[in-house]
Every structure is written in structure tokens, then in C-alpha cells.
Design a protein around this motif. Structure first.
Motif, PDB file in Angstrom:
ATOM      1  N   THR A  17     -16.395   2.505 -15.053  1.00 24.93           N
ATOM      2  CA  THR A  17     -16.096   1.201 -14.467  1.00 24.93           C
ATOM      3  C   THR A  17     -17.330   0.295 -14.500  1.00 24.93           C
ATOM      4  O   THR A  17     -17.216  -0.912 -14.734  1.00 24.93           O
ATOM      5  N   SER A  18     -18.521   0.871 -14.286  1.00 22.02           N
ATOM      6  CA  SER A  18     -19.752   0.069 -14.333  1.00 22.02           C
ATOM      7  C   SER A  18     -19.986  -0.497 -15.734  1.00 22.02           C
ATOM      8  O   SER A  18     -20.446  -1.632 -15.891  1.00 22.02           O
ATOM      9  N   SER A  70     -12.922  -9.097 -10.298  1.00 16.96           N
ATOM     10  CA  SER A  70     -13.117  -8.745  -8.884  1.00 16.96           C
ATOM     11  C   SER A  70     -12.491  -7.393  -8.553  1.00 16.96           C
ATOM     12  O   SER A  70     -13.001  -6.667  -7.702  1.00 16.96           O
ATOM     13  N   LEU A  71     -11.403  -7.022  -9.259  1.00 16.30           N
ATOM     14  CA  LEU A  71     -10.843  -5.666  -9.076  1.00 16.30           C
ATOM     15  C   LEU A  71     -11.899  -4.623  -9.429  1.00 16.30           C
ATOM     16  O   LEU A  71     -12.127  -3.657  -8.694  1.00 16.30           O
ATOM     17  N   ILE A  72     -12.540  -4.849 -10.586  1.00 20.27           N
ATOM     18  CA  ILE A  72     -13.537  -3.897 -11.076  1.00 20.27           C
ATOM     19  C   ILE A  72     -14.737  -3.848 -10.131  1.00 20.27           C
ATOM     20  O   ILE A  72     -15.265  -2.784  -9.819  1.00 20.27           O
ATOM     21  N   ASP A  73     -15.127  -5.040  -9.661  1.00 25.81           N
ATOM     22  CA  ASP A  73     -16.234  -5.137  -8.709  1.00 25.81           C
ATOM     23  C   ASP A  73     -15.945  -4.347  -7.431  1.00 25.81           C
ATOM     24  O   ASP A  73     -16.794  -3.586  -6.951  1.00 25.81           O
ATOM     25  N   GLU A  74     -14.742  -4.545  -6.891  1.00 25.75           N
ATOM     26  CA  GLU A  74     -14.393  -3.859  -5.637  1.00 25.75           C
ATOM     27  C   GLU A  74     -14.202  -2.363  -5.848  1.00 25.75           C
ATOM     28  O   GLU A  74     -14.436  -1.574  -4.930  1.00 25.75           O
ATOM     29  N   ASP A  75     -13.776  -1.963  -7.044  1.00 24.30           N
ATOM     30  CA  ASP A  75     -13.732  -0.519  -7.346  1.00 24.30           C
ATOM     31  C   ASP A  75     -15.124   0.070  -7.161  1.00 24.30           C
ATOM     32  O   ASP A  75     -15.296   1.116  -6.544  1.00 24.30           O
ATOM     33  N   ILE A  76     -16.125  -0.658  -7.712  1.00 20.88           N
ATOM     34  CA  ILE A  76     -17.497  -0.140  -7.705  1.00 20.88           C
ATOM     35  C   ILE A  76     -18.105  -0.171  -6.299  1.00 20.88           C
ATOM     36  O   ILE A  76     -18.755   0.776  -5.878  1.00 20.88           O
ATOM     37  N   THR A  77     -17.852  -1.270  -5.567  1.00 24.05           N
ATOM     38  CA  THR A  77     -18.545  -1.421  -4.283  1.00 24.05           C
ATOM     39  C   THR A  77     -17.764  -0.844  -3.109  1.00 24.05           C
ATOM     40  O   THR A  77     -18.358  -0.483  -2.093  1.00 24.05           O
ATOM     41  N   VAL A  78     -16.446  -0.772  -3.212  1.00 26.30           N
ATOM     42  CA  VAL A  78     -15.645  -0.327  -2.054  1.00 26.30           C
ATOM     43  C   VAL A  78     -14.835   0.940  -2.331  1.00 26.30           C
ATOM     44  O   VAL A  78     -14.988   1.948  -1.645  1.00 26.30           O
ATOM     45  N   ARG A  79     -13.991   0.892  -3.365  1.00 23.51           N
ATOM     46  CA  ARG A  79     -13.009   1.972  -3.506  1.00 23.51           C
ATOM     47  C   ARG A  79     -13.618   3.298  -3.952  1.00 23.51           C
ATOM     48  O   ARG A  79     -13.307   4.351  -3.391  1.00 23.51           O
TER      49      ARG A  79
END
Lengths: 207, 163
Positions: A151-152, A115-124
Motif C-alpha cells: 500500500t505504501s 485518501s483511502l490508501i492514506d487511511e489504510d496506512i495511517t489508521v486501518r
């Protein structure tokens, strides 16, 4: 129609290949960088609706141990490039001090990592992109370009591992680009890094 | 601007043409590091090197570009996430018995750090010789606990990062 790999720019041309992109197997991967099918985009893109405001937290609190570890290992690399090897070693000692000072997170798990990686991609990353665009900060735009791709790929690799388990990595080596951090799973490292384009000798095998 | 020659050992193929062209013998050292006390910054070695392994770096670095406060804030969020991903990958890798997963997590740990270093370069820590670095070291020394590597930090401030 042509489909472009969003990680490395590889072009899948339906006319040349003779097979429609949609008809490719679900586990089709980019032959250059192994990005999964869903990371390809149609060449003519619909305009993205993305006028979201960047979210900016007001408080800049203290620098955490993890940040300090990265600051000092980065400066150590800088000093190494200036041939200041003793100074570089001192910097690295500082970096290791703060790395070792980090305490384990209560929520340590593969799910948290995902979820960290996911939020990096979608938010951060989109946040950083937005602010960097506004301020015309070229350096910061560059870290978004590379970082988002790397990250992707990490997300895609974790997804594959979740689906296939150890089978996914059986008899395969893992290589990392020592410049941008791109991770490649395969028999041998690619000729050039699909993300930052450095030659093969910049790849190291992770054992 | 006074400059000094430095050799990139990853590119050097020991053709040693620099030894012949250097007017002061600065490149003739046992440890392959061009002697800064002898180098006069003339650039003859860099021009002559067939491997392009020598370049000239400025003796004093220009001031760093000032970073916008909002850029620093969003970078910080990203940096903290990368640091957490690095730590979690590290801790999970040391626990798992599966060899594939262990290697994958080690790669993610390393990759997260590399990306974080890149973020830090764009957050005001590009140059070791910068004021930012200096202030950070001074600040850390101020509130250092017993385990903080004081000698190294002080040595960097006193000599290592002198422009």
C-alpha cells in the motif's frame, strides 16, 4: 549512518556511498524497489510513541459485494492449487457475480482513492496490527507486513503520478507481483519481489 | 490421514518419471491432473519428480483455526477499503484517455484485490472445504436473487467441497 528502505530492506550506507543521505536528490529512489526517499528510515530508530488503542467498531453488518468478490476469488485460487479446476471455475463465477453487482461510488475520484490508501496506512493497518499483536494472530500479522508495504508503494506511485503526470510512466512498463500485489514501474520486472521475495516469473505486466 | 497426489503444472517440466513409478497409473492422464480415483497416496511420484512438481494434499482438511472476533472486525474495515479502492480504480481506468494512468489504475485494481484476498484468508476463508465457506454459500442461496449463480453454488455444496 545507514538508511534502510522500509519496503524491501535495501541498505543505503553513507560510508560506502560517500554521499550523505540528506544530500541525495529529492527524487532519489530505492534502486531495488523504487520506493521514494521518504520511505527510508535511519537504522537506529528512535522509539516510536505508539500506544494508541485500536479502534473497533461494534457492528458487524452484512458482507458487502466487494468483500464477497474477494472471498470467492480467494477460494477459487485455493481450489486451483488443489487441482480442482471445475470447482475453481464455479467459485470464480460467484466472485464475478458479486464484483459486477458493485455499484459505482458517488465519490469516485483519484482524490478519494488517494485518501483511502492514506487511511489504510495511517489508521486501518495500524488497527489490524494492534489487535493481531494482542491476540498473537501470526497470520493476520503477516498480512499487515506485506499489505502495508504494498500500500505504501501504491501511495508513492500515485504521488509521483500526481507530480509528474504521464511523463512519469512514459516508456515504462508496469509490473505486478501476482502473489502479494507489489507494483513495480520500470523497464523490466525485478529479479525477486522486494516485498514477498518470489522470483521474477511471478510478475505480470499490466497492459 | 489419507492423502492424494496433486501436480503443480507451473512447475511440471514433463519429465514423466511419475509415470514410471506410479503403481496404479494415476498420473498417466491426458489432462495432466492426477486421477484421484486411482491415486492411493503412496507418494512415490512426489519423491521421484525431479521438478518437485508433485505434492501430497490431505483428503480431509483439518478444522480451520477460529478467528478472534476483534480480528474479524478490524480486518473487515480494511477489506471494505480495499474493495472500494478496487472498484474506484476500475471505474477510473475505464474512463481515462491517458494510457499511463489507465495502466497504473489497472495495477492498483488488481493489487487491491490481491491484498483483499489475503485479508479474507485471515478472516475465516482460508479453506474452500471449511464450514465457513459452506455456511456462506447456504446463506447466499437462501436469499438469492434471480441473477445469483445458483447452479454453481449448489454444485459446490453438493459435490465440489465435499471433504
Amino acid at each position: 549512518m545507514r538508511y534502510i528502505c522500509t519496503i524491501c530492506g535495501y541498505v543505503y550506507d553513507e560510508e560506502v556511498e560517500g554521499v550523505a543521505f540528506d544530500e541525495l536528490a529529492d527524487d532519489y529512489r530505492c534502486p531495488l524497489c523504487t520506493a521514494p526517499k521518504e520511505l527510508f528510515e535511519k537504522e537506529i530508530k528512535e522509539e516510536k510513541e505508539e500506544v494508541r488503542e485500536a479502534i473497533i467498531d461494534e457492528d458487524i453488518h452484512e458482507i458487502s459485494n466487494g468483500e464477497l468478490a474477494a472471498i470467492f476469488s480467494n477460494l477459487a485460487r485455493g481450489l486451483e492449487k488443489q487441482s480442482k479446476l471445475k470447482e475453481s471455475k464455479d467459485m470464480m463465477t460467484l466472485s464475478e457475480h458479486f464484483r459486477d453487482k458493485m455499484t459505482p461510488f458517488d465519490d469516485t475520484s483519484l482524490e478519494t482513492l488517494r485518501s483511502l490508501i492514506d487511511e489504510d496506512i495511517t489508521v486501518r493497518y495500524p488497527n489490524v496490527q494492534k489487535v493481531a499483536d494482542e491476540k498473537a494472530d501470526r497470520g493476520t500479522k503477516r498480512i499487515v507486513t506485506w499489505g502495508l508495504k504494498v500500500t505504501s508503494i501504491i501511495k508513492a506511485l500515485l504521488d509521483s503520478y500526481t507530480k509528474e503526470g504521464e511523463e512519469f510512466l512514459m516508456d515504462k512498463k508496469i509490473f505486478i507481483c501476482s502473489v502479494c500485489g507489489f507494483i513495480y514501474v520500470g523497464k523490466k520486472a525485478p529479479d525477486i519481489c522486494p516485498v514477498c521475495k518470489v522470483p521474477e516469473f511471478k510478475f505480470e505486466e499490466v497492459r | 490421514m489419507k492423502r492424494l497426489a496433486v501436480r503443480n503444472l507451473r512447475l511440471c517440466t514433463k519429465d514423466c518419471i511419475c509415470l514410471y513409478v506410479c503403481p496404479t497409473g494415476a498420473s498417466d492422464t491426458e489432462d495432466s491432473i492426477i486421477d484421484p480415483s486411482k491415486c492411493i497416496g503412496c507418494g512415490a511420484c512426489a519423491e521421484a519428480c525431479p521438478s518437485k512438481a508433485i505434492s501430497l494434499v490431505p483428503l480431509t482438511y483439518p478444522d480451520q483455526q477460529v478467528k478472534d472476533n476483534n480480528v474479524l472486525k478490524v480486518n473487515k474495515k480494511l477489506s471494505q477499503s480495499k474493495a472500494k479502492a478496487e472498484k474506484i480504480s476500475h471505474d477510473l481506468a475505464s474512463k481515462t484517455k491517458e494510457d499511463g494512468l489507465r495502466r497504473l489504475l489497472k495495477a492498483i485494481e488488481r493489487s487491491s484485490r490481491l491484498m483483499n484476498e489475503d485479508i479474507m484468508r485471515e478472516s475465516g476463508y482460508m479453506l474452500p472445504q471449511s464450514l465457513n465457506t459452506r455456511h456462506l454459500l447456504e446463506d447466499l442461496l437462501d436469499k438469492a436473487d434471480d441473477r445469483f449463480p445458483k447452479i454453481e453454488a449448489q454444485r459446490l455444496l453438493d459435490q465440489g467441497l465435499k471433504n
